[in-house]
Motif scaffolding. Structure first.
Motif, PDB file in Angstrom:
ATOM      1  N   ALA A  85       0.873  -1.400   0.004  1.00 47.55           N
ATOM      2  CA  ALA A  85      -0.161   0.293  -0.031  1.00 47.55           C
ATOM      3  C   ALA A  85       0.832   1.010  -0.016  1.00 47.55           C
ATOM      4  CB  ALA A  85      -0.871  -0.213   1.225  1.00 47.55           C
ATOM      5  N   THR A  90      -2.003  -1.818  -5.919  1.00 48.58           N
ATOM      6  CA  THR A  90      -3.068  -1.859  -5.463  1.00 48.58           C
ATOM      7  C   THR A  90      -2.796  -3.841  -5.860  1.00 48.58           C
ATOM      8  OG1 THR A  90      -4.035  -0.098  -5.982  1.00 48.58           O
ATOM      9  CG2 THR A  90      -5.204  -1.581  -5.541  1.00 48.58           C
ATOM     10  N   THR A  93      -1.361  -5.395  -2.459  1.00 50.12           N
ATOM     11  CA  THR A  93      -1.880  -5.458  -1.273  1.00 50.12           C
ATOM     12  C   THR A  93      -3.501  -5.994  -1.520  1.00 50.12           C
ATOM     13  OG1 THR A  93      -1.647  -2.611  -1.288  1.00 50.12           O
ATOM     14  CG2 THR A  93      -3.484  -2.948  -0.316  1.00 50.12           C
ATOM     15  N   THR A 152     -11.291  -3.382   5.185  1.00 49.20           N
ATOM     16  CA  THR A 152      -9.730  -2.482   4.653  1.00 49.20           C
ATOM     17  C   THR A 152      -9.556  -2.792   3.342  1.00 49.20           C
ATOM     18  OG1 THR A 152      -8.894  -3.016   6.947  1.00 49.20           O
ATOM     19  CG2 THR A 152      -7.326  -2.842   4.829  1.00 49.20           C
ATOM     20  N   ARG A 155     -11.926  -0.920   1.464  1.00 50.70           N
ATOM     21  CA  ARG A 155     -11.973   0.467   1.397  1.00 50.70           C
ATOM     22  C   ARG A 155     -11.059   1.182   0.593  1.00 50.70           C
ATOM     23  NH1 ARG A 155     -11.557   4.381   7.224  1.00 50.70           N
ATOM     24  NH2 ARG A 155     -10.718   6.570   5.936  1.00 50.70           N
ATOM     25  N   TYR A 156      -9.470   0.107   0.522  1.00 49.93           N
ATOM     26  CA  TYR A 156      -8.309   0.446   0.054  1.00 49.93           C
ATOM     27  C   TYR A 156      -8.737   0.538  -1.426  1.00 49.93           C
ATOM     28  CZ  TYR A 156      -3.320   1.243  -1.416  1.00 49.93           C
ATOM     29  OH  TYR A 156      -2.586   1.225  -2.062  1.00 49.93           O
ATOM     30  N   ARG A 160      -9.245   4.454  -2.346  1.00 44.88           N
ATOM     31  CA  ARG A 160      -8.872   5.649  -1.869  1.00 44.88           C
ATOM     32  C   ARG A 160      -7.555   4.980  -0.862  1.00 44.88           C
ATOM     33  NH1 ARG A 160     -13.698   6.983   3.544  1.00 44.88           N
ATOM     34  NH2 ARG A 160     -15.399   7.236   1.961  1.00 44.88           N
ATOM     35  N   THR A 161      -6.743   4.859  -2.373  1.00 47.46           N
ATOM     36  CA  THR A 161      -5.401   4.794  -2.181  1.00 47.46           C
ATOM     37  C   THR A 161      -4.130   5.252  -1.728  1.00 47.46           C
ATOM     38  OG1 THR A 161      -5.207   5.193  -4.387  1.00 47.46           O
ATOM     39  CG2 THR A 161      -5.578   3.371  -4.052  1.00 47.46           C
ATOM     40  N   ARG A 162      -4.741   6.456  -1.202  1.00 51.37           N
ATOM     41  CA  ARG A 162      -4.168   7.312  -0.657  1.00 51.37           C
ATOM     42  C   ARG A 162      -3.990   7.532   0.765  1.00 51.37           C
ATOM     43  NH1 ARG A 162      -3.655  13.408  -2.672  1.00 51.37           N
ATOM     44  NH2 ARG A 162      -1.608  13.056  -1.218  1.00 51.37           N
ATOM     45  N   ASP A 163      -5.257   6.722   1.327  1.00 48.84           N
ATOM     46  CA  ASP A 163      -5.179   6.357   3.071  1.00 48.84           C
ATOM     47  C   ASP A 163      -5.243   5.438   3.278  1.00 48.84           C
ATOM     48  OD1 ASP A 163      -6.284   6.600   5.440  1.00 48.84           O
ATOM     49  OD2 ASP A 163      -8.577   6.431   5.477  1.00 48.84           O
ATOM     50  N   ARG A 164      -3.791   5.175   3.535  1.00 48.16           N
ATOM     51  CA  ARG A 164      -2.376   4.219   3.777  1.00 48.16           C
ATOM     52  C   ARG A 164      -2.870   3.617   5.685  1.00 48.16           C
ATOM     53  NH1 ARG A 164       0.318   6.656  -0.302  1.00 48.16           N
ATOM     54  NH2 ARG A 164       1.189   7.344   1.528  1.00 48.16           N
ATOM     55  N   VAL A 167      -4.485   0.223   6.007  1.00 52.39           N
ATOM     56  CA  VAL A 167      -3.752  -0.622   6.667  1.00 52.39           C
ATOM     57  C   VAL A 167      -2.920  -1.146   7.348  1.00 52.39           C
ATOM     58  CG1 VAL A 167      -2.313  -1.967   4.644  1.00 52.39           C
ATOM     59  CG2 VAL A 167      -4.428  -0.455   3.595  1.00 52.39           C
TER      60      VAL A 167
END
Length: 192
Positions: A85, A90, A93, A152, A155-156, A160-164, A167
């Protein structure tokens, strides 16, 4: 005329990570208390000359040991999800989160197998009540961990890949649960 430069960006708020840390601390305290009571009741029963559990009550040790070993793989996959992440991979992850959930389901399956193999009634005595209370609480936390893994992943991977942070909080939850199980394994399954 000279203008002042813009203020620096505020530090990111890590509410989810801090909240997960507080939950992990509460879980550790709850299980520490349950295991302390288990040990205290066992010692007082043995000191008074009673028997803590019957000799014919056999708990299968292979699945309990496999649960402990499976946590090592779960830790690797949870940390791999954090690693992937942070590098915006992606696909990796998703794979790491999927494997984390799969290993968690395998641990749940092993605990359910232990329940089906032993012949203990929940109200047969103090040992049985403590056994089901401690391992049942652990099983509830395992189910909540699987749900956290699904949240998780959705959401990821949902964009929302900038919200790590989620994770990282996910990995911390599994680390805390692994530590709890190591204590549970030693007190309930090894020393009995």
């Amino acid at each position: 005329m000279h203008a002042l430069p813009a203020a620096p960006a505020p530090a990111p708020r890590r509410q989810l990570f801090v909240g997960t840390a507080l939950v992990c601390g509460a879980i550790a305290m709850a299980f520490g208390g349950m295991l302390a009571l288990y040990i205290r009741f066992r010692q007082s029963t043995l000191n008074s000359g009673g028997t803590w559990r019957a000799d014919d009550q056999i708990i299968p040790e292979v699945p309990t040991n496999l649960m402990l070993i499976s946590f090592a793989a779960l830790f690797v996959f949870a940390q791999w999800a954090v690693y992937a992440a942070r590098r915006a991979h992606t696909t990796y992850t998703a794979l790491a989160l999927g494997l984390t959930g799969l290993i968690a389901l395998a641990i749940i399956n092993a605990q359910v197998f232990v329940y089906t193999e032993i012949e203990l009634g929940i109200t047969d005595g103090t040992y049985e009540t403590f056994f089901y209370a401690i391992t049942g609480s652990f099983l509830v936390l395992m189910f909540s961990g699987v749900i956290l893994t699904l949240v998780t992943a959705f959401r990821y991977l949902g964009g929302r890949t900038r919200d790590r942070e989620i994770v990282s909080a996910h990995a911390m939850y599994w680390y805390a649960l692994g530590a709890v199980y190591a204590a549970l394994w030693f007190v309930v399954y090894v020393t009995k």
